[in-house]
Design a protein around this motif. Structure first.
Motif, PDB file in Angstrom:
ATOM      1  N   SER A 104     -29.546 -12.297  10.759  1.00 47.35           N
ATOM      2  CA  SER A 104     -29.214 -11.558  11.978  1.00 47.35           C
ATOM      3  C   SER A 104     -28.518 -12.467  12.980  1.00 47.35           C
ATOM      4  O   SER A 104     -27.537 -12.081  13.620  1.00 47.35           O
ATOM      5  CB  SER A 104     -30.473 -10.952  12.609  1.00 47.35           C
ATOM      6  OG  SER A 104     -31.088 -10.037  11.739  1.00 47.35           O
ATOM      7  N   TRP A 120     -27.550  -5.807  13.971  1.00 43.13           N
ATOM      8  CA  TRP A 120     -28.182  -7.128  13.816  1.00 43.13           C
ATOM      9  C   TRP A 120     -29.069  -7.482  15.008  1.00 43.13           C
ATOM     10  O   TRP A 120     -30.013  -8.261  14.866  1.00 43.13           O
ATOM     11  CB  TRP A 120     -27.117  -8.188  13.574  1.00 43.13           C
ATOM     12  CG  TRP A 120     -26.426  -7.984  12.269  1.00 43.13           C
ATOM     13  CD1 TRP A 120     -25.119  -7.669  12.059  1.00 43.13           C
ATOM     14  CD2 TRP A 120     -27.036  -8.014  10.966  1.00 43.13           C
ATOM     15  NE1 TRP A 120     -24.868  -7.525  10.717  1.00 43.13           N
ATOM     16  CE2 TRP A 120     -26.018  -7.729  10.023  1.00 43.13           C
ATOM     17  CE3 TRP A 120     -28.332  -8.257  10.501  1.00 43.13           C
ATOM     18  CZ2 TRP A 120     -26.274  -7.680   8.648  1.00 43.13           C
ATOM     19  CZ3 TRP A 120     -28.581  -8.209   9.145  1.00 43.13           C
ATOM     20  CH2 TRP A 120     -27.558  -7.921   8.232  1.00 43.13           C
ATOM     21  N   SER A 123     -32.234  -5.838  13.983  1.00 43.64           N
ATOM     22  CA  SER A 123     -32.836  -6.622  12.902  1.00 43.64           C
ATOM     23  C   SER A 123     -33.480  -7.894  13.445  1.00 43.64           C
ATOM     24  O   SER A 123     -34.595  -8.260  13.046  1.00 43.64           O
ATOM     25  CB  SER A 123     -31.765  -6.972  11.872  1.00 43.64           C
ATOM     26  OG  SER A 123     -32.278  -7.833  10.876  1.00 43.64           O
TER      27      SER A 123
END
Length: 344
Positions: A104, A120, A123
């Motif tokens: 990420s 991301w 994440s």
């Protein structure tokens, strides 16, 4: 039992592994905390600044975990094997979360699409929260004891891990890391994000204090064996008193806007809580709540004397090098974060 400076070898390794885990908790704790609050930043620039505050140091901080796990395997292989076999699912989830957290950080800036970066960011935040909760869940179960028989075999069920006490410890660890991370980011930022982080530090510190009080009361009521050492050595009672005073000093530092002092206090709090945990376990490393014969002490689990001596010499050389590298890294990347062309 052979000794070094009046301390037997298994105890030396108990102390060294404890120091490594404390180092990991302090250093990667603010990384995880910064990730856990990532989605509270709404602007792209703020998220980038927060990410770049930990960008140069996050992977180096995880070295402490790698060394700690390696030391546990080398010094106490029985404990290493038992813990991994008992917590195999949490550790698998832990590794998956570490992988997603790393990619990420590295993948986020590779594309400029808004959906890509939001993906991301989510994440990064979720994996940081999962790692923090899993660490707390494992710690809570180790404090409370796990169901092992006399042969050190796990005789419980998966759902036993998710007991109320372990879940409370997990939430407490997350709250500690969020507060720790917020104060680290305050030291690395300025302007609007600095102002927003001061509010986060205030809120997360209140949340942590509530969790700290609840966990302390639950430990006294439901896990009384953690206080046995204070009955036999009342002079050690100064440590839990110091922990309470340091926690109160965190709030005082935040109210006085002395965030560097607050960060130091949260670091000391992390170390003191782990010290209290170790004191409650010693001389055991794993407690069984099903059969006292299932307890694993440092003397039962220790490697051979020759191995412990050789590795201790290596540790005395290697640990100062790792500590020196860590100090050098933070010194090199000191100061406020400035976004540049090659920033995350």
């Amino acid at each position: 039992m052979e000794t070094v400076l009046g301390i037997d070898l298994p105890t030396w390794w108990f102390l060294l592994i404890g120091a490594l885990i404390s180092g990991y908790g302090i250093l990667d704790g603010f990384d995880l905390g910064a990730g856990a609050i990532q989605l509270f930043f709404r602007k792209e620039e703020s998220r980038r600044i927060a990410l770049n505050a930990i960008g140069p140091v996050w992977d180096g901080n995880e070295v402490w975990l790698v060394i700690g796990a390696g030391s546990l395997f080398a010094a106490f292989p029985l404990v290493y094997g038992t813990i991994l076999s008992v917590f195999y699912l949490p550790f698998i989830l832990f590794l998956v979360a570490i992988i997603f957290r790393a990619i990420s950080i590295e993948f986020r800036s590779k594309e400029k699409m808004k959906w890509w970066r939001q993906l991301w960011d989510i994440s990064f935040c979720v994996s940081s929260i999962v790692i923090s909760l899993l660490l707390g869940l494992i710690l809570g179960n180790l404090i409370q004891g796990i169901p092992l028989n006399a042969k050190h075999e796990f005789i419980g069920r998966l759902r036993d891990f998710f007991n109320p006490y372990a879940l409370l410890v997990a939430i407490t660890v997350l709250s500690l890391f969020m507060m720790h991370g917020a104060m680290y980011l305050i030291m690395k930022t300025e302007d609007r994000i600095f102002a927003r982080l001061t509010v986060m530090a205030n809120n997360t510190s209140k949340f942590f204090i509530l969790c700290f009080m609840a966990t302390s009361m639950a430990t006294l009521i439901y896990v009384p064996h953690m206080t046995d050492i204070f009955k036999s050595h009342p002079e050690l009672f100064i440590l839990p008193i110091a922990a309470v005073l340091i926690v109160l000093n965190i709030r005082r530092s935040i109210e006085k806007r002395q965030y560097r002092r607050g960060f130091v206090s949260s670091s000391i709090t992390t170390a003191l809580l782990l010290i209290l945990f170790a004191m409650g376990l010693y001389p055991n490393l794993v407690l069984s709540n099903a059969d006292p014969q299932g307890n694993i002490s440092i003397y039962e689990a220790a490697s051979s004397t020759g191995s412990l001596k050789t590795m201790l010499l290596i540790a005395f050389i290697g640990m100062p090098l790792v500590a020196t590298y860590t100090v050098f890294m933070f010194w090199t990347f000191r100061g406020k974060v400035k976004l540049e062309e090659h920033s995350y």
